[in-house]
Motif scaffolding. Structure first.
Motif, PDB file in Angstrom:
ATOM      1  N   PRO A   1     -29.701  23.982 -31.893  1.00 47.28           N
ATOM      2  CA  PRO A   1     -28.384  23.442 -32.255  1.00 47.28           C
ATOM      3  C   PRO A   1     -27.285  24.499 -32.232  1.00 47.28           C
ATOM      4  CG  PRO A   1     -29.678  23.824 -34.233  1.00 47.28           C
ATOM      5  CD  PRO A   1     -30.561  24.165 -33.067  1.00 47.28           C
ATOM      6  N   HIS A   2     -27.661  25.749 -31.965  1.00 43.58           N
ATOM      7  CA  HIS A   2     -26.703  26.850 -32.027  1.00 43.58           C
ATOM      8  C   HIS A   2     -26.044  27.113 -30.677  1.00 43.58           C
ATOM      9  CE1 HIS A   2     -27.842  27.890 -36.090  1.00 43.58           C
ATOM     10  NE2 HIS A   2     -29.108  27.799 -35.733  1.00 43.58           N
ATOM     11  N   GLU A   3     -24.909  27.770 -30.745  1.00 47.37           N
ATOM     12  CA  GLU A   3     -24.148  28.156 -29.552  1.00 47.37           C
ATOM     13  C   GLU A   3     -24.699  29.479 -29.022  1.00 47.37           C
ATOM     14  OE1 GLU A   3     -21.498  28.232 -26.528  1.00 47.37           O
ATOM     15  OE2 GLU A   3     -21.738  26.588 -27.941  1.00 47.37           O
ATOM     16  N   PHE A   4     -24.839  29.565 -27.699  1.00 52.76           N
ATOM     17  CA  PHE A   4     -25.316  30.802 -27.093  1.00 52.76           C
ATOM     18  C   PHE A   4     -24.351  31.253 -26.010  1.00 52.76           C
ATOM     19  CE2 PHE A   4     -29.434  29.795 -29.004  1.00 52.76           C
ATOM     20  CZ  PHE A   4     -29.757  31.035 -29.504  1.00 52.76           C
ATOM     21  N   SER A   5     -23.160  31.596 -26.426  1.00 51.72           N
ATOM     22  CA  SER A   5     -22.140  32.030 -25.466  1.00 51.72           C
ATOM     23  C   SER A   5     -22.462  33.408 -24.888  1.00 51.72           C
ATOM     24  CB  SER A   5     -20.764  32.047 -26.132  1.00 51.72           C
ATOM     25  OG  SER A   5     -20.803  32.837 -27.298  1.00 51.72           O
ATOM     26  N   THR A   6     -23.317  34.182 -25.560  1.00 51.01           N
ATOM     27  CA  THR A   6     -23.650  35.526 -25.069  1.00 51.01           C
ATOM     28  C   THR A   6     -24.671  35.485 -23.935  1.00 51.01           C
ATOM     29  OG1 THR A   6     -25.356  35.739 -26.762  1.00 51.01           O
ATOM     30  CG2 THR A   6     -23.181  36.620 -27.292  1.00 51.01           C
ATOM     31  N   ILE A   7     -25.355  34.364 -23.757  1.00 49.07           N
ATOM     32  CA  ILE A   7     -26.368  34.270 -22.697  1.00 49.07           C
ATOM     33  C   ILE A   7     -25.695  33.862 -21.406  1.00 49.07           C
ATOM     34  CG2 ILE A   7     -28.429  33.040 -21.920  1.00 49.07           C
ATOM     35  CD1 ILE A   7     -29.181  32.763 -24.846  1.00 49.07           C
ATOM     36  N   LYS A   8     -25.930  34.651 -20.387  1.00 53.10           N
ATOM     37  CA  LYS A   8     -25.318  34.376 -19.087  1.00 53.10           C
ATOM     38  C   LYS A   8     -26.268  33.528 -18.246  1.00 53.10           C
ATOM     39  CE  LYS A   8     -22.452  38.531 -18.915  1.00 53.10           C
ATOM     40  NZ  LYS A   8     -22.278  38.516 -20.311  1.00 53.10           N
ATOM     41  N   THR A   9     -25.712  32.500 -17.635  1.00 58.26           N
ATOM     42  CA  THR A   9     -26.535  31.672 -16.754  1.00 58.26           C
ATOM     43  C   THR A   9     -26.751  32.407 -15.438  1.00 58.26           C
ATOM     44  OG1 THR A   9     -24.584  30.553 -15.891  1.00 58.26           O
ATOM     45  CG2 THR A   9     -25.687  29.525 -17.766  1.00 58.26           C
ATOM     46  N   GLY A  10     -27.728  31.971 -14.694  1.00 60.95           N
ATOM     47  CA  GLY A  10     -28.041  32.587 -13.413  1.00 60.95           C
ATOM     48  C   GLY A  10     -29.015  31.705 -12.663  1.00 60.95           C
ATOM     49  N   PRO A  11     -29.587  32.243 -11.585  1.00 56.36           N
ATOM     50  CA  PRO A  11     -30.518  31.425 -10.806  1.00 56.36           C
ATOM     51  C   PRO A  11     -31.772  31.027 -11.592  1.00 56.36           C
ATOM     52  CG  PRO A  11     -30.490  33.697  -9.999  1.00 56.36           C
ATOM     53  CD  PRO A  11     -29.408  33.587 -11.029  1.00 56.36           C
ATOM     54  N   ASP A  12     -32.102  31.817 -12.620  1.00 55.62           N
ATOM     55  CA  ASP A  12     -33.305  31.498 -13.393  1.00 55.62           C
ATOM     56  C   ASP A  12     -32.999  31.003 -14.802  1.00 55.62           C
ATOM     57  OD1 ASP A  12     -32.318  33.921 -14.229  1.00 55.62           O
ATOM     58  OD2 ASP A  12     -34.274  34.857 -14.491  1.00 55.62           O
ATOM     59  N   ILE A  13     -31.715  30.886 -15.174  1.00 51.32           N
ATOM     60  CA  ILE A  13     -31.343  30.385 -16.506  1.00 51.32           C
ATOM     61  C   ILE A  13     -30.281  29.301 -16.361  1.00 51.32           C
ATOM     62  CG2 ILE A  13     -30.275  30.934 -18.724  1.00 51.32           C
ATOM     63  CD1 ILE A  13     -31.357  33.724 -18.503  1.00 51.32           C
ATOM     64  N   LYS A  14     -30.592  28.131 -16.865  1.00 51.47           N
ATOM     65  CA  LYS A  14     -29.643  27.013 -16.900  1.00 51.47           C
ATOM     66  C   LYS A  14     -29.452  26.620 -18.356  1.00 51.47           C
ATOM     67  CE  LYS A  14     -29.659  26.205 -12.379  1.00 51.47           C
ATOM     68  NZ  LYS A  14     -28.957  27.237 -11.696  1.00 51.47           N
ATOM     69  N   ILE A  15     -28.202  26.420 -18.745  1.00 53.22           N
ATOM     70  CA  ILE A  15     -27.905  25.985 -20.109  1.00 53.22           C
ATOM     71  C   ILE A  15     -27.285  24.596 -20.026  1.00 53.22           C
ATOM     72  CG2 ILE A  15     -26.556  26.417 -22.190  1.00 53.22           C
ATOM     73  CD1 ILE A  15     -26.707  29.407 -21.536  1.00 53.22           C
ATOM     74  N   HIS A  16     -27.883  23.646 -20.716  1.00 50.08           N
ATOM     75  CA  HIS A  16     -27.362  22.281 -20.789  1.00 50.08           C
ATOM     76  C   HIS A  16     -26.879  22.053 -22.213  1.00 50.08           C
ATOM     77  CE1 HIS A  16     -29.062  21.210 -16.875  1.00 50.08           C
ATOM     78  NE2 HIS A  16     -30.127  21.898 -17.248  1.00 50.08           N
ATOM     79  N   ARG A  17     -25.579  21.748 -22.342  1.00 47.55           N
ATOM     80  CA  ARG A  17     -25.023  21.490 -23.672  1.00 47.55           C
ATOM     81  C   ARG A  17     -24.793  19.992 -23.825  1.00 47.55           C
ATOM     82  NH1 ARG A  17     -22.502  26.045 -21.902  1.00 47.55           N
ATOM     83  NH2 ARG A  17     -22.772  27.900 -23.187  1.00 47.55           N
ATOM     84  N   MET A  18     -25.216  19.477 -24.953  1.00 49.33           N
ATOM     85  CA  MET A  18     -24.978  18.065 -25.234  1.00 49.33           C
ATOM     86  C   MET A  18     -23.752  17.938 -26.114  1.00 49.33           C
ATOM     87  SD  MET A  18     -28.848  16.736 -25.866  1.00 49.33           S
ATOM     88  CE  MET A  18     -28.371  15.029 -25.832  1.00 49.33           C
ATOM     89  N   TYR A  19     -23.019  16.862 -25.915  1.00 46.73           N
ATOM     90  CA  TYR A  19     -21.883  16.602 -26.784  1.00 46.73           C
ATOM     91  C   TYR A  19     -22.387  16.321 -28.195  1.00 46.73           C
ATOM     92  CZ  TYR A  19     -19.054  16.149 -22.578  1.00 46.73           C
ATOM     93  OH  TYR A  19     -18.415  16.391 -21.396  1.00 46.73           O
ATOM     94  N   PRO A  20     -21.606  16.705 -29.202  1.00 53.02           N
ATOM     95  CA  PRO A  20     -22.037  16.402 -30.578  1.00 53.02           C
ATOM     96  C   PRO A  20     -22.135  14.883 -30.764  1.00 53.02           C
ATOM     97  CG  PRO A  20     -20.137  17.881 -30.569  1.00 53.02           C
ATOM     98  CD  PRO A  20     -20.356  17.436 -29.169  1.00 53.02           C
ATOM     99  N   PRO A  21     -23.080  14.427 -31.566  1.00 56.15           N
ATOM    100  CA  PRO A  21     -23.206  12.973 -31.773  1.00 56.15           C
ATOM    101  C   PRO A  21     -22.024  12.433 -32.564  1.00 56.15           C
ATOM    102  CG  PRO A  21     -24.703  14.177 -33.200  1.00 56.15           C
ATOM    103  CD  PRO A  21     -24.072  15.186 -32.294  1.00 56.15           C
ATOM    104  N   GLU A  22     -21.684  11.202 -32.272  1.00 51.24           N
ATOM    105  CA  GLU A  22     -20.597  10.540 -33.000  1.00 51.24           C
ATOM    106  C   GLU A  22     -21.221   9.558 -33.984  1.00 51.24           C
ATOM    107  OE1 GLU A  22     -18.241   8.700 -29.988  1.00 51.24           O
ATOM    108  OE2 GLU A  22     -17.843  10.594 -28.956  1.00 51.24           O
TER     109      GLU A  22
END
Length: 197
Positions: free
Chosen positions: A165-186
């Motif tokens: 549930p935490h933010e990981f802005s320090t992790i850089k995406t690349g060919p071997d790392i994909k970050i999928h963020r979900m919108y907060p639930p309403e």
């Protein structure tokens, strides 16, 4: 003459059955020896996995300045976890035999170290962790994520999935790392919205 013929036939059948019995007994002995050999190899293999898991567990803990070891009791089917939070102190001063006495972040990091060391003994194509960092502070979270990403990069033939549930802005995406963020639930939401990449 009839009795003699019957006697000869009975002796022949007895000889055949006795030969079959001898063959079956020899076959049974070969199977027993084979099973004994397999059992000995399995015991050796189980000990080797436990030893390797213990070494890896301590190595993963050492990256945080901790020390520890695992005690596998295969007969009782138990696993005891020993954590030493400051490896420079003596073991008497600093061993936590009950992981419940650790803080949330210490317990979470130790769990990550345990899972990483156990994963090394498994040949699974997918490895997933859900909310592993929920009790960690920012420093423990960063160290744990670095540990997990490095472990994932060492196993490029496997897919790792980390849900947090935490933010990981320090992790850089690349060919071997994909970050999928979900919108907060309403409130009152019945379906999920599309994810953001």
């Amino acid at each position: 003459a009839v009795v003699s013929t019957q006697s000869t036939g009975a002796k022949k059948r007895f000889s055949e059955v006795a030969g079959e019995m001898t063959n079956l007994i020899e076959f049974q002995e070969r199977i027993r020896q084979h099973l004994d050999g397999r059992y000995r190899r399995w015991i050796y293999f189980r000990k080797a996995i436990a030893r390797r898991t213990n070494i890896l567990f301590n190595a993963f803990l050492a990256r945080k300045g901790y020390a520890g070891h695992l005690t596998f009791d295969h007969k009782a089917k138990t696993l005891d976890i020993f954590i030493q939070l400051d490896k420079m102190r003596s073991e008497k001063e600093n061993v936590s035999r009950d992981t419940k006495s650790l803080s949330g972040g210490e317990r979470s990091y130790s769990t990550v170290a345990l899972l990483l060391s156990l994963w090394e003994a498994m040949e699974t194509p997918f490895r997933a962790m859900d909310e592993f960092d929920v009790f960690m502070d920012a420093v423990n979270r960063r160290i744990s994520m670095e540990l997990l990403i490095n472990a994932a990069r060492m196993h490029k033939n496997r897919q790792f999935i980390f849900i947090t549930p935490h933010e990981f802005s320090t992790i850089k995406t690349g060919p071997d790392i994909k970050i999928h963020r979900m919108y907060p639930p309403e409130r009152g939401q019945a379906t999920l919205h599309d994810m953001q990449e």
